[in-house]
Motif scaffolding. Structure first.
Motif, PDB file in Angstrom:
ATOM      1  N   GLU A  59      44.137  49.195  36.157  1.00 20.27           N
ATOM      2  CA  GLU A  59      44.985  48.143  36.723  1.00 20.27           C
ATOM      3  C   GLU A  59      44.223  47.392  37.816  1.00 20.27           C
ATOM      4  N   GLN A  60      43.420  48.111  38.597  1.00 20.15           N
ATOM      5  CA  GLN A  60      42.588  47.437  39.593  1.00 20.15           C
ATOM      6  C   GLN A  60      41.548  46.543  38.917  1.00 20.15           C
ATOM      7  N   LEU A  61      41.018  47.023  37.809  1.00 19.23           N
ATOM      8  CA  LEU A  61      40.052  46.231  37.037  1.00 19.23           C
ATOM      9  C   LEU A  61      40.695  44.922  36.569  1.00 19.23           C
ATOM     10  N   PHE A  62      41.902  45.010  36.005  1.00 19.50           N
ATOM     11  CA  PHE A  62      42.593  43.821  35.515  1.00 19.50           C
ATOM     12  C   PHE A  62      42.919  42.871  36.669  1.00 19.50           C
ATOM     13  N   ASN A  63      43.369  43.433  37.781  1.00 19.50           N
ATOM     14  CA  ASN A  63      43.699  42.599  38.941  1.00 19.50           C
ATOM     15  C   ASN A  63      42.481  41.815  39.419  1.00 19.50           C
ATOM     16  N   ARG A  64      41.319  42.477  39.412  1.00 13.87           N
ATOM     17  CA  ARG A  64      40.100  41.804  39.879  1.00 13.87           C
ATOM     18  C   ARG A  64      39.738  40.635  38.955  1.00 13.87           C
ATOM     19  N   ILE A  81      41.810  38.903  37.076  1.00 15.08           N
ATOM     20  CA  ILE A  81      42.812  37.852  37.257  1.00 15.08           C
ATOM     21  C   ILE A  81      42.522  37.038  38.519  1.00 15.08           C
ATOM     22  N   VAL A  82      42.188  37.715  39.604  1.00 19.90           N
ATOM     23  CA  VAL A  82      41.874  37.020  40.861  1.00 19.90           C
ATOM     24  C   VAL A  82      40.623  36.167  40.704  1.00 19.90           C
ATOM     25  N   LEU A  83      39.583  36.725  40.087  1.00 19.39           N
ATOM     26  CA  LEU A  83      38.342  35.970  39.903  1.00 19.39           C
ATOM     27  C   LEU A  83      38.561  34.764  39.000  1.00 19.39           C
ATOM     28  N   ALA A  84      39.322  34.955  37.928  1.00 14.68           N
ATOM     29  CA  ALA A  84      39.562  33.851  36.995  1.00 14.68           C
ATOM     30  C   ALA A  84      40.355  32.725  37.657  1.00 14.68           C
ATOM     31  N   SER A  85      41.296  33.083  38.504  1.00 14.08           N
ATOM     32  CA  SER A  85      42.123  32.063  39.153  1.00 14.08           C
ATOM     33  C   SER A  85      41.381  31.329  40.256  1.00 14.08           C
ATOM     34  N   SER A  86      40.300  31.939  40.757  1.00 18.13           N
ATOM     35  CA  SER A  86      39.563  31.317  41.863  1.00 18.13           C
ATOM     36  C   SER A  86      38.355  30.518  41.400  1.00 18.13           C
ATOM     37  N   ARG A  87      38.083  30.517  40.097  1.00 16.52           N
ATOM     38  CA  ARG A  87      36.929  29.769  39.569  1.00 16.52           C
ATOM     39  C   ARG A  87      37.192  28.270  39.660  1.00 16.52           C
ATOM     40  N   HIS A  88      36.124  27.514  39.863  1.00 19.63           N
ATOM     41  CA  HIS A  88      36.270  26.062  39.959  1.00 19.63           C
ATOM     42  C   HIS A  88      36.614  25.453  38.602  1.00 19.63           C
ATOM     43  N   ARG A  89      36.081  26.068  37.527  1.00 23.41           N
ATOM     44  CA  ARG A  89      36.435  25.557  36.208  1.00 23.41           C
ATOM     45  C   ARG A  89      37.452  26.507  35.573  1.00 23.41           C
ATOM     46  N   ALA A  90      38.443  25.950  34.950  1.00 23.46           N
ATOM     47  CA  ALA A  90      39.517  26.764  34.379  1.00 23.46           C
ATOM     48  C   ALA A  90      39.024  27.519  33.155  1.00 23.46           C
ATOM     49  N   VAL A  91      39.551  28.729  32.969  1.00 20.96           N
ATOM     50  CA  VAL A  91      39.255  29.485  31.761  1.00 20.96           C
ATOM     51  C   VAL A  91      40.182  28.975  30.653  1.00 20.96           C
ATOM     52  N   PRO A  92      39.759  29.100  29.378  1.00 26.63           N
ATOM     53  CA  PRO A  92      40.591  28.568  28.282  1.00 26.63           C
ATOM     54  C   PRO A  92      42.013  29.110  28.292  1.00 26.63           C
ATOM     55  N   VAL A  93      42.152  30.399  28.502  1.00 28.46           N
ATOM     56  CA  VAL A  93      43.467  31.031  28.558  1.00 28.46           C
ATOM     57  C   VAL A  93      43.494  31.945  29.778  1.00 28.46           C
ATOM     58  N   ALA A  94      44.450  31.730  30.659  1.00 27.60           N
ATOM     59  CA  ALA A  94      44.535  32.548  31.864  1.00 27.60           C
ATOM     60  C   ALA A  94      44.844  33.995  31.483  1.00 27.60           C
ATOM     61  N   PRO A  95      44.068  34.943  32.002  1.00 25.44           N
ATOM     62  CA  PRO A  95      44.307  36.340  31.631  1.00 25.44           C
ATOM     63  C   PRO A  95      45.573  36.890  32.270  1.00 25.44           C
ATOM     64  N   THR A  96      46.209  37.794  31.565  1.00 27.14           N
ATOM     65  CA  THR A  96      47.334  38.566  32.100  1.00 27.14           C
ATOM     66  C   THR A  96      46.988  40.043  31.963  1.00 27.14           C
ATOM     67  N   ARG A  97      47.717  40.880  32.639  1.00 23.54           N
ATOM     68  CA  ARG A  97      47.448  42.317  32.524  1.00 23.54           C
ATOM     69  C   ARG A  97      47.623  42.794  31.085  1.00 23.54           C
ATOM     70  N   ASP A  98      48.634  42.279  30.411  1.00 19.09           N
ATOM     71  CA  ASP A  98      48.856  42.702  29.026  1.00 19.09           C
ATOM     72  C   ASP A  98      47.711  42.254  28.117  1.00 19.09           C
ATOM     73  N   SER A  99      47.263  41.004  28.274  1.00 21.46           N
ATOM     74  CA  SER A  99      46.179  40.525  27.412  1.00 21.46           C
ATOM     75  C   SER A  99      44.877  41.254  27.710  1.00 21.46           C
ATOM     76  N   LEU A 100      44.634  41.555  28.977  1.00 19.02           N
ATOM     77  CA  LEU A 100      43.422  42.291  29.347  1.00 19.02           C
ATOM     78  C   LEU A 100      43.481  43.720  28.833  1.00 19.02           C
ATOM     79  N   ARG A 101      44.656  44.317  28.911  1.00 19.73           N
ATOM     80  CA  ARG A 101      44.815  45.682  28.416  1.00 19.73           C
ATOM     81  C   ARG A 101      44.560  45.746  26.913  1.00 19.73           C
ATOM     82  N   GLN A 102      45.081  44.771  26.191  1.00 15.63           N
ATOM     83  CA  GLN A 102      44.872  44.722  24.741  1.00 15.63           C
ATOM     84  C   GLN A 102      43.402  44.482  24.401  1.00 15.63           C
TER      85      GLN A 102
END
Length: 243
Positions: free
Chosen positions: A64-69, A71-92
């Motif tokens: 869960e800490q891995l997923f949180n990290r 998510i935080v990194l993806a949201s702070s990037r200057h360029r948007a990722v194609p699909v914003a990660p969620t805990r469920d998508s990262l877990r899958q």
């Protein structure tokens, strides 16, 4: 005066040896790290190995800490990722990567495991597995490497309510073996496992993996590079030092 067993060997202070599984019996820690690194790369990030070893490896809330990290990194990037990660998508996605990396081509038996188990079994020590993994995972690899015959009991996350660093899995293993905590030696690779074994009252031998070797394992009673350093006489010395 110190006593000796027949043949001049020192009397064995331990009635039982309890083994963590992942990272002590099989090398699943390295492949797990590779899967986590691959997950980070998919989001254009690099997984800090020191952070992963301290915050993820062997911890009940680690992924869960891995997923949180991520998510935080993806949201702070200057360029948007194609699909914003969620805990469920990262877990899958991590489950898919585990299916690629946690396989027979990546997982190996760790050095001297077979030899040490045979030695301890022949010396009539009671042997157990105390693992945070589930029973199907542990049973799969014990049978794959023909190790199940050595163990009197196998305790997994399916058998307890609390995961390491809580000592419940060790308490249950000791109960099933019918031994006192001061008659047990435990082999662990993670800091959470060392904490659990010590809290249960066992003498703890740390066997760090290549992925966790740089962490502070000084809470253990002894630290070895691998299980080839362990013998009956060596264990007798550890028991004598702790007494």
């Amino acid at each position: 005066m110190e006593t000796c067993a027949p043949g001049g060997r020192e009397a064995q202070p331990f009635a039982a040896a309890i083994f963590d599984f992942d990272g002590v019996v099989i090398d699943s820690i390295g492949p797990d790290r590779l899967a986590c690194e691959a997950l980070f790369r998919e989001y254009g990030e690099r997984l800090p190995v020191t952070w992963w070893a301290a915050r993820v490896c062997g911890r009940p809330d680690g992924y869960e800490q891995l997923f949180n990290r991520i998510i935080v990194l993806a949201s702070s990037r200057h360029r948007a990722v194609p699909v914003a990660p969620t805990r469920d998508s990262l877990r899958q996605r991590l489950a898919q990567l585990w299916a690629e990396y946690l396989t027979e081509s990546h997982i190996r038996l760790l050095p001297a495991v077979q030899e040490l188990l045979a030695t301890l079994h022949a010396a009539d020590l009671r042997l157990a597995v105390a693992s945070a993994s589930n029973r199907s995972w542990v049973s799969r690899w014990l049978h794959h490497y023909d190790l199940a015959r050595y163990f009197g009991t196998i305790v997994t996350s399916d058998d307890v309510r609390h995961r390491k660093p809580h000592p419940e899995v060790y308490h249950e293993a000791m109960r099933r073996l019918g031994v006192r905590p001061d008659g047990c030696v435990a082999f662990e690779d993670s800091l959470a496992g060392i904490t659990a074994a010590r809290a249960a009252g066992a003498t703890v031998v740390a066997v760090p993996t290549d992925s966790t070797r740089f962490l502070d394992h000084s809470a253990a009673d002894a630290v070895v590079d691998d299980l080839s350093a362990v013998s009956l006489d060596w264990l007798a010395g550890i028991g004598r030092e702790r007494a």
